[in-house]
Design a protein around this motif. Sequence first.
Motif, PDB file in Angstrom:
ATOM      1  N   ARG A  90       2.825   1.903  -0.653  1.00  0.00           N
ATOM      2  CA  ARG A  90       4.196   2.203  -0.246  1.00  0.00           C
ATOM      3  C   ARG A  90       4.224   3.084   0.988  1.00  0.00           C
ATOM      4  O   ARG A  90       3.364   3.945   1.166  1.00  0.00           O
ATOM      5  N   ALA A  91       5.223   2.847   1.816  1.00  0.00           N
ATOM      6  CA  ALA A  91       5.505   3.718   2.953  1.00  0.00           C
ATOM      7  C   ALA A  91       6.988   4.044   2.908  1.00  0.00           C
ATOM      8  O   ALA A  91       7.798   3.240   2.439  1.00  0.00           O
ATOM      9  N   CYS A  92       7.333   5.231   3.389  1.00  0.00           N
ATOM     10  CA  CYS A  92       8.732   5.632   3.439  1.00  0.00           C
ATOM     11  C   CYS A  92       8.961   6.400   4.729  1.00  0.00           C
ATOM     12  O   CYS A  92       8.174   7.283   5.077  1.00  0.00           O
ATOM     13  N   GLY A  93      10.023   6.034   5.435  1.00  0.00           N
ATOM     14  CA  GLY A  93      10.328   6.713   6.679  1.00  0.00           C
ATOM     15  C   GLY A  93      11.824   6.800   6.893  1.00  0.00           C
ATOM     16  O   GLY A  93      12.612   6.270   6.105  1.00  0.00           O
ATOM     17  N   GLU A  94      12.203   7.465   7.962  1.00  0.00           N
ATOM     18  CA  GLU A  94      13.602   7.624   8.319  1.00  0.00           C
ATOM     19  C   GLU A  94      13.946   6.658   9.443  1.00  0.00           C
ATOM     20  O   GLU A  94      13.176   6.505  10.389  1.00  0.00           O
ATOM     21  N   ALA A  95      15.104   6.009   9.310  1.00  0.00           N
ATOM     22  CA  ALA A  95      15.544   5.057  10.331  1.00  0.00           C
ATOM     23  C   ALA A  95      17.064   4.981  10.336  1.00  0.00           C
ATOM     24  O   ALA A  95      17.716   5.226   9.324  1.00  0.00           O
ATOM     25  N   LYS A  96      17.610   4.623  11.482  1.00  0.00           N
ATOM     26  CA  LYS A  96      19.037   4.328  11.560  1.00  0.00           C
ATOM     27  C   LYS A  96      19.219   2.939  10.955  1.00  0.00           C
ATOM     28  O   LYS A  96      18.641   1.966  11.426  1.00  0.00           O
ATOM     29  N   LEU A  97      19.981   2.855   9.877  1.00  0.00           N
ATOM     30  CA  LEU A  97      20.173   1.590   9.181  1.00  0.00           C
ATOM     31  C   LEU A  97      21.342   0.820   9.796  1.00  0.00           C
ATOM     32  O   LEU A  97      22.066   1.331  10.649  1.00  0.00           O
ATOM     33  N   ALA A  98      21.526  -0.420   9.363  1.00  0.00           N
ATOM     34  CA  ALA A  98      22.460  -1.342   9.998  1.00  0.00           C
ATOM     35  C   ALA A  98      23.915  -0.872   9.984  1.00  0.00           C
ATOM     36  O   ALA A  98      24.677  -1.189  10.891  1.00  0.00           O
ATOM     37  N   ARG A  99      24.306  -0.156   8.936  1.00  0.00           N
ATOM     38  CA  ARG A  99      25.675   0.370   8.847  1.00  0.00           C
ATOM     39  C   ARG A  99      25.603   1.846   8.490  1.00  0.00           C
ATOM     40  O   ARG A  99      24.733   2.271   7.731  1.00  0.00           O
ATOM     41  N   ASP A 100      26.536   2.631   8.994  1.00  0.00           N
ATOM     42  CA  ASP A 100      26.524   4.079   8.789  1.00  0.00           C
ATOM     43  C   ASP A 100      26.580   4.494   7.328  1.00  0.00           C
ATOM     44  O   ASP A 100      26.071   5.550   6.967  1.00  0.00           O
ATOM     45  N   VAL A 101      27.193   3.680   6.467  1.00  0.00           N
ATOM     46  CA  VAL A 101      27.316   4.039   5.046  1.00  0.00           C
ATOM     47  C   VAL A 101      26.013   3.838   4.270  1.00  0.00           C
ATOM     48  O   VAL A 101      25.872   4.345   3.159  1.00  0.00           O
ATOM     49  N   LEU A 102      25.068   3.097   4.848  1.00  0.00           N
ATOM     50  CA  LEU A 102      23.810   2.823   4.151  1.00  0.00           C
ATOM     51  C   LEU A 102      22.892   4.032   4.200  1.00  0.00           C
ATOM     52  O   LEU A 102      22.724   4.668   5.237  1.00  0.00           O
ATOM     53  N   LYS A 103      22.273   4.314   3.046  1.00  0.00           N
ATOM     54  CA  LYS A 103      21.382   5.459   2.933  1.00  0.00           C
ATOM     55  C   LYS A 103      19.937   5.049   2.663  1.00  0.00           C
ATOM     56  O   LYS A 103      19.023   5.816   2.918  1.00  0.00           O
ATOM     57  N   VAL A 104      19.731   3.835   2.139  1.00  0.00           N
ATOM     58  CA  VAL A 104      18.382   3.399   1.765  1.00  0.00           C
ATOM     59  C   VAL A 104      18.265   1.882   1.911  1.00  0.00           C
ATOM     60  O   VAL A 104      19.212   1.154   1.653  1.00  0.00           O
ATOM     61  N   GLU A 105      17.091   1.441   2.354  1.00  0.00           N
ATOM     62  CA  GLU A 105      16.751   0.014   2.412  1.00  0.00           C
ATOM     63  C   GLU A 105      15.327  -0.143   1.921  1.00  0.00           C
ATOM     64  O   GLU A 105      14.450   0.648   2.266  1.00  0.00           O
ATOM     65  N   VAL A 106      15.098  -1.157   1.074  1.00  0.00           N
ATOM     66  CA  VAL A 106      13.777  -1.389   0.499  1.00  0.00           C
ATOM     67  C   VAL A 106      13.316  -2.795   0.873  1.00  0.00           C
ATOM     68  O   VAL A 106      14.051  -3.764   0.720  1.00  0.00           O
ATOM     69  N   ILE A 107      12.083  -2.887   1.368  1.00  0.00           N
ATOM     70  CA  ILE A 107      11.467  -4.162   1.747  1.00  0.00           C
ATOM     71  C   ILE A 107      10.239  -4.342   0.872  1.00  0.00           C
ATOM     72  O   ILE A 107       9.390  -3.444   0.802  1.00  0.00           O
ATOM     73  N   VAL A 108      10.129  -5.493   0.205  1.00  0.00           N
ATOM     74  CA  VAL A 108       9.079  -5.705  -0.789  1.00  0.00           C
ATOM     75  C   VAL A 108       8.264  -6.958  -0.485  1.00  0.00           C
ATOM     76  O   VAL A 108       8.817  -7.984  -0.095  1.00  0.00           O
ATOM     77  N   THR A 109       6.962  -6.838  -0.698  1.00  0.00           N
ATOM     78  CA  THR A 109       6.030  -7.965  -0.691  1.00  0.00           C
ATOM     79  C   THR A 109       5.355  -7.984  -2.051  1.00  0.00           C
ATOM     80  O   THR A 109       4.921  -6.937  -2.544  1.00  0.00           O
ATOM     81  N   ALA A 110       5.295  -9.156  -2.689  1.00  0.00           N
ATOM     82  CA  ALA A 110       4.739  -9.249  -4.037  1.00  0.00           C
ATOM     83  C   ALA A 110       3.918 -10.525  -4.205  1.00  0.00           C
ATOM     84  O   ALA A 110       4.039 -11.459  -3.413  1.00  0.00           O
ATOM     85  N   ALA A 111       3.109 -10.539  -5.230  1.00  0.00           N
ATOM     86  CA  ALA A 111       2.410 -11.760  -5.636  1.00  0.00           C
ATOM     87  C   ALA A 111       3.330 -12.555  -6.552  1.00  0.00           C
ATOM     88  O   ALA A 111       4.284 -12.014  -7.124  1.00  0.00           O
ATOM     89  N   TYR A 112       3.060 -13.842  -6.700  1.00  0.00           N
ATOM     90  CA  TYR A 112       3.811 -14.645  -7.681  1.00  0.00           C
ATOM     91  C   TYR A 112       2.860 -15.636  -8.328  1.00  0.00           C
ATOM     92  O   TYR A 112       1.795 -15.957  -7.772  1.00  0.00           O
ATOM     93  N   ASP A 113       3.244 -16.086  -9.507  1.00  0.00           N
ATOM     94  CA  ASP A 113       2.414 -17.042 -10.256  1.00  0.00           C
ATOM     95  C   ASP A 113       2.726 -18.467  -9.855  1.00  0.00           C
ATOM     96  O   ASP A 113       3.796 -18.800  -9.490  1.00  0.00           O
TER      97      ASP A 113
END
Length: 113
Positions: A90-113
């Motif tokens: 995991r990594a976590c950083g600070e960024a200006k998000l797409a809309r001012d009301v947004l406080k968090v965005e999560v991007i995920v990569t996973a394995a699948y069966d």
Amino acid sequence: MIERMEIGQRMSKIVKHNGTVYLCGQVGAGDTVTEQTQDCLARVDALLQQAGSSREQILQAIIWLSDMKDFAEMNAVWDAWVPEGHAPARACGEAKLARDVLKVEVIVTAAYD
């Protein structure tokens, strides 16, 4: 073979390739970091299920916060959500998000069966 799901003009919500599923960034509704984190992780759960995966199969998560002062509040929700023994890279950083009301965005990569 590459499989794209929930295809839009700009992006696909899910892309599957060679045993790996890539999700587009997820944001959530709510006024607080806790509410937005809970909602975006529920959206991650739904997309992982649609892709034939689960939170136990997450390989990597990238989290963007609009303000790092919210790190502990976001982590309280994250820590309760991640299954014990299945914490991804995991990594976590600070960024200006797409809309001012947004406080968090999560991007995920996973394995699948």
